[in-house]
Every structure is written in structure tokens, then in C-alpha cells.
Design an enzyme around this catalytic site. Sequence first.
Site, PDB file in Angstrom:
ATOM      1  N   ASP A  44      -6.945 -78.363  25.806  1.00  0.00           N
ATOM      2  CA  ASP A  44      -7.668 -77.109  25.598  1.00  0.00           C
ATOM      3  C   ASP A  44      -7.757 -76.816  24.103  1.00  0.00           C
ATOM      4  O   ASP A  44      -6.891 -77.251  23.332  1.00  0.00           O
ATOM      5  CB  ASP A  44      -6.927 -75.942  26.284  1.00  0.00           C
ATOM      6  CG  ASP A  44      -6.885 -76.096  27.792  1.00  0.00           C
ATOM      7  OD1 ASP A  44      -7.804 -76.712  28.350  1.00  0.00           O
ATOM      8  OD2 ASP A  44      -5.927 -75.586  28.410  1.00  0.00           O
ATOM      9  N   TYR A  72       5.034 -81.763  27.592  1.00  0.00           N
ATOM     10  CA  TYR A  72       4.531 -80.624  26.811  1.00  0.00           C
ATOM     11  C   TYR A  72       5.664 -79.675  26.452  1.00  0.00           C
ATOM     12  O   TYR A  72       6.623 -79.527  27.206  1.00  0.00           O
ATOM     13  CB  TYR A  72       3.532 -79.795  27.643  1.00  0.00           C
ATOM     14  CG  TYR A  72       2.277 -80.501  28.070  1.00  0.00           C
ATOM     15  CD1 TYR A  72       1.112 -80.450  27.295  1.00  0.00           C
ATOM     16  CD2 TYR A  72       2.233 -81.216  29.266  1.00  0.00           C
ATOM     17  CE1 TYR A  72      -0.046 -81.087  27.710  1.00  0.00           C
ATOM     18  CE2 TYR A  72       1.072 -81.859  29.680  1.00  0.00           C
ATOM     19  CZ  TYR A  72      -0.061 -81.791  28.897  1.00  0.00           C
ATOM     20  OH  TYR A  72      -1.210 -82.429  29.312  1.00  0.00           O
ATOM     21  N   ASP A  86      -4.866 -68.579  29.230  1.00  0.00           N
ATOM     22  CA  ASP A  86      -4.225 -68.695  27.917  1.00  0.00           C
ATOM     23  C   ASP A  86      -4.679 -67.545  27.020  1.00  0.00           C
ATOM     24  O   ASP A  86      -5.497 -66.711  27.418  1.00  0.00           O
ATOM     25  CB  ASP A  86      -4.485 -70.060  27.274  1.00  0.00           C
ATOM     26  CG  ASP A  86      -5.965 -70.342  27.008  1.00  0.00           C
ATOM     27  OD1 ASP A  86      -6.760 -69.386  26.930  1.00  0.00           O
ATOM     28  OD2 ASP A  86      -6.324 -71.533  26.887  1.00  0.00           O
ATOM     29  N   ARG A 178      -1.572 -74.278  32.344  1.00  0.00           N
ATOM     30  CA  ARG A 178      -1.915 -72.850  32.476  1.00  0.00           C
ATOM     31  C   ARG A 178      -1.639 -72.356  33.894  1.00  0.00           C
ATOM     32  O   ARG A 178      -1.109 -71.270  34.103  1.00  0.00           O
ATOM     33  CB  ARG A 178      -3.392 -72.631  32.125  1.00  0.00           C
ATOM     34  CG  ARG A 178      -3.695 -72.750  30.640  1.00  0.00           C
ATOM     35  CD  ARG A 178      -5.189 -72.728  30.376  1.00  0.00           C
ATOM     36  NE  ARG A 178      -5.843 -73.956  30.802  1.00  0.00           N
ATOM     37  CZ  ARG A 178      -7.032 -74.003  31.408  1.00  0.00           C
ATOM     38  NH1 ARG A 178      -7.684 -72.887  31.671  1.00  0.00           N
ATOM     39  NH2 ARG A 178      -7.561 -75.160  31.741  1.00  0.00           N
TER      40      ARG A 178
END
Length: 301
Positions: A44, A72, A86, A178
Site C-alpha cells: 500500500d 511485517y 489505514d 489492514r
Amino acid sequence: VAIKKNIHGLLLLNKSTGMTSNQALQNAKKIFHAHKAGHTGSLDPLATGMLPICFGEATKVCPYLLDSDKTYQVTAKLGETTDTGDSDGTIIKTMPIKKRDSKYWKKTFKQFIGVIDQIPPMYSALKKNGRRLYQLARKGETIDRRPRKITIYKINLFKHSLDRLVFHVHCSKGTYIRTLVEDIARAAGTGAHVTKLHRESVGHFESKNMTDLENLKKVAKIDYESLNSFLLPPDVVFMNWPSVRLDSMGLNKFLCGQVVKIDEAIKGYVRVYRDDSFFGIGELQEAYLLQPKRIFHLNAK
């Protein structure tokens, strides 16, 4: 105008925040004057971290990297949900937050370990009837999405406060962080959205081998040829596979897409070499037969 070059290799780019994966790709392609390039596994715009970029013949490894596990580091803001999941999005709901301790969060994380169903977000590049979901989402449309099986291998809590949660996650391909953040918050009786997302690894590639666009630009100005030191050979993607070495006759057959009989008593996918030169990947079947699967022309100019 710089002459475009047929370069072949894999670049582990540390994408900066605020740019799309395609913008990062186009920038890298311009710096290297590359004729052909592709990236694997979009990040993203808000996200930073590892975006493998494949040049030339290395674009053939893209499907294999897309299948890789990812890790992550995630920072979430609790108590607020946004339309995109987000902080690039608009806050659509504010919810109360209860003070939770580390023990509580670790216990909550455990619910998400293993193979789970995840409903992809509307703000995603998945297609429905030929159109990207995010295109529909921008028009205010919401459609039913089927849950998809993903695997969460590990979630480690780094730190937390009343409205912040920082954790590390190791997950399979197709995982939307997300959505994971929203689902974790829902299990804790609140809402949340991602404020920072950094991809640390893709498959067996680690963050210590990454470089960013600014560094590449500096190097290109000083000595363009030294950019090659940032490129990994395509066969590094398959380093966990066994390898076979062919003689010149066997290699000619392989390069023509013909089955080659060899002496190796192994089965499955293999890397194929002539001496130390990589020429492709194949599949070893019954009766010592090597079936070519992907041929790499790394000496193509």
C-alpha cells in the site's frame, strides 16, 4: 535520453511511504535504464519496506515470489476505524477502548494463529467482474467478498499503550494486514486502523539486503556500473531447491523444451545448470526424466 539496457536480476527495494508500488517500480526502472521490469507483491502507499523488483529475465521469478511468506512490523491505532483500513483513509467510526495488558493482547493474538478465513478489504486490487475493488470502493460501493484461507504463523507483541498496538507478524501470501488489524481489534471489543506498516522480509530475503531509491540515485550519479552490485541473480529465489547439472547435449535439449534423461534420483522442482551457469527450472518426474518448466536467457543482450 538514456539507452535502455537488458539487465537481469532481482533488486530488494526498501519502498518509502507515500508512493505506490508501481511508482517505486518505475523509479527503479528509470535509475537502472532497464528495458523490462516488474514487482512482486504490492505494498500500500502508506507501507514501507521490501518490494522485490525483477529486471529482465528475472521477471520470470515473480510468480514464485508472490507465493512466498511475508513478515511485517505493524503499528495500529485503536479506537478508530477508517474506510481504507489505514491512516490514509477517512475515520468512519470511533469506538471506546478498554485498558488492556500484554497478557490480554497475547491471548487475543492466539485466536488468529494458524489457518484462518479472511475477508479481503474493499480497498484492494482484487477484481470483481473485471473491475478492481478499490475502484468500486471509491464510488462508495460495497460488494460481498468471499473469505479466503490464509495462514498466520506467528504474531509477537512489541509494545502497546491505551490506543496503540505494535506487533510483528509472519504470514502467508494473500494476507491483508489492514484486515488482520481490524479483526484483532474487533476481538478486543473495539476498532482499529494501520498507521505504520513495514514489510521486513519476503520468503528467505531479509531486510539487511535492501536498499532505497535515494541511495540508488546517489550511486548512479557516482558510478552507474556499480548499480549492478545491488542486483541478485534470479536463481537465488530457488536456492532451497535441489540442483542438477547438464552436459552440453542435455542442455541443448532442455533449452529446446525437450525432456532430458538424467542420473539424479530426486523428484520435484530443480534448478538447472551447465557448470556454474543457471539456465532454468525443471521438474524431475518418474524414470529420471527432467521436464523443462522455465528457461532463463541470462546472456541475452
